[in-house]
Design a protein around this motif. Structure first.
Motif, short mmCIF file in Angstrom:
data_model
loop_
_atom_site.label_atom_id
_atom_site.label_comp_id
_atom_site.label_asym_id
_atom_site.label_seq_id
_atom_site.Cartn_x
_atom_site.Cartn_y
_atom_site.Cartn_z
N SER A 9 0.87 -1.18 0.00
CA SER A 9 0.00 0.00 0.00
C SER A 9 0.90 1.22 0.00
CB SER A 9 -0.91 0.00 1.22
OG SER A 9 -1.78 -1.12 1.18
N ILE A 10 0.78 2.01 -1.05
CA ILE A 10 1.67 3.14 -1.28
C ILE A 10 0.96 4.43 -0.86
CG2 ILE A 10 3.02 4.37 -3.05
CD1 ILE A 10 3.88 1.41 -2.42
N GLU A 19 7.08 3.44 -8.34
CA GLU A 19 7.40 2.60 -9.49
C GLU A 19 8.82 2.86 -10.00
OE1 GLU A 19 4.32 2.93 -12.45
OE2 GLU A 19 2.76 2.34 -11.01
N GLU A 20 9.22 4.11 -10.04
CA GLU A 20 10.58 4.45 -10.47
C GLU A 20 11.61 3.92 -9.47
OE1 GLU A 20 13.90 5.48 -12.34
OE2 GLU A 20 11.90 5.42 -13.22
N ALA A 21 11.34 4.08 -8.18
CA ALA A 21 12.25 3.58 -7.16
C ALA A 21 12.37 2.06 -7.23
CB ALA A 21 11.79 4.02 -5.77
N MET A 22 11.27 1.37 -7.50
CA MET A 22 11.30 -0.08 -7.63
C MET A 22 12.19 -0.49 -8.81
SD MET A 22 10.57 -3.09 -6.57
CE MET A 22 9.30 -2.92 -5.33
N ARG A 23 12.08 0.20 -9.92
CA ARG A 23 12.94 -0.10 -11.06
C ARG A 23 14.41 0.12 -10.71
NH1 ARG A 23 8.24 1.67 -13.76
NH2 ARG A 23 8.82 3.87 -13.71
N ARG A 74 20.24 -0.30 1.12
CA ARG A 74 19.91 0.59 -0.01
C ARG A 74 18.48 0.31 -0.50
NH1 ARG A 74 19.62 5.15 -2.32
NH2 ARG A 74 19.85 5.15 -4.56
N TRP A 75 18.08 -0.97 -0.56
CA TRP A 75 16.71 -1.36 -0.92
C TRP A 75 15.72 -0.67 0.02
CZ3 TRP A 75 14.13 -4.58 -4.44
CH2 TRP A 75 12.86 -5.03 -4.07
N LYS A 76 15.99 -0.78 1.32
CA LYS A 76 15.13 -0.15 2.32
C LYS A 76 15.05 1.36 2.11
CE LYS A 76 15.58 -1.18 6.63
NZ LYS A 76 16.08 -1.53 7.97
N ALA A 77 16.18 2.00 1.88
CA ALA A 77 16.20 3.45 1.69
C ALA A 77 15.41 3.87 0.45
CB ALA A 77 17.65 3.94 1.60
N LEU A 79 12.80 2.17 -0.92
CA LEU A 79 11.40 1.74 -1.00
C LEU A 79 10.57 1.86 0.27
CD1 LEU A 79 12.04 -1.43 -3.15
CD2 LEU A 79 11.06 0.75 -3.92
N HIS A 80 11.14 1.65 1.43
CA HIS A 80 10.31 1.49 2.63
C HIS A 80 9.52 2.73 3.02
CE1 HIS A 80 12.21 -2.42 4.35
NE2 HIS A 80 11.92 -2.53 3.08
#
Length: 99
Positions: A9-10, A19-23, A74-77, A79-80
Motif C-alpha cells: 500500500s503506497i 514505481e521508479e524507485a522499484m525499477r 539501499r533497498w530499504k532506503a 522503497l520502505h
C-alpha cells in the motif's frame, strides 16, 4: 521454489515515484544468489496498491541472502518510506494444486 508475497500500500500521490524507485532497486535484489524473479503488479480495483511476488530457490536466499546482504539497506532506503502501512511479507512453498 519459494514465493514471497506482499501487498504494498503506497502513500497517496506517490505511486509514480514508487514505481521508479522499484525499477532502480531491481539490481539490488536480482544480484542475490537464489533469486529467481520478481513481479510488481498494480491492483486493478484499488489505487496505490501493488502485489509483490518474488521467486526464490530457498527461504534462506531471501532471509539471510538478501536481507543479510550489504545491498538490503539501499533497498530499504529506496522503497520502505512509500509503504503505509508497512506490508506483511509471507513466504509460500510448492503448490498443492495447479492447473
Amino acid at each position: 521454489m519459494i514465493v514471497e508475497q506482499a501487498i504494498l500500500s503506497i502513500r497517496a500521490g506517490q505511486a509514480q515515484a514508487f514505481e521508479e524507485a522499484m525499477r532502480q532497486a531491481l539490481p539490488l535484489i536480482s544480484a542475490t544468489p537464489g533469486f529467481m524473479g520478481l513481479e510488481v503488479r498494480p491492483c486493478m480495483e484499488t489505487e496505490n496498491r501493488y502485489l509483490l511476488l518474488v521467486r526464490w530457490e530457498t527461504l534462506e536466499a531471501h532471509t539471510a541472502g538478501f536481507r543479510g546482504s550489504d545491498r538490503y539497506p539501499r533497498w530499504k532506503a529506496l522503497l520502505h518510506h512509500f509503504y503505509d502501512p508497512f506490508p506483511l511479507v509471507e513466504h509460500y512453498g510448492e503448490p498443492v494444486a495447479k492447473a
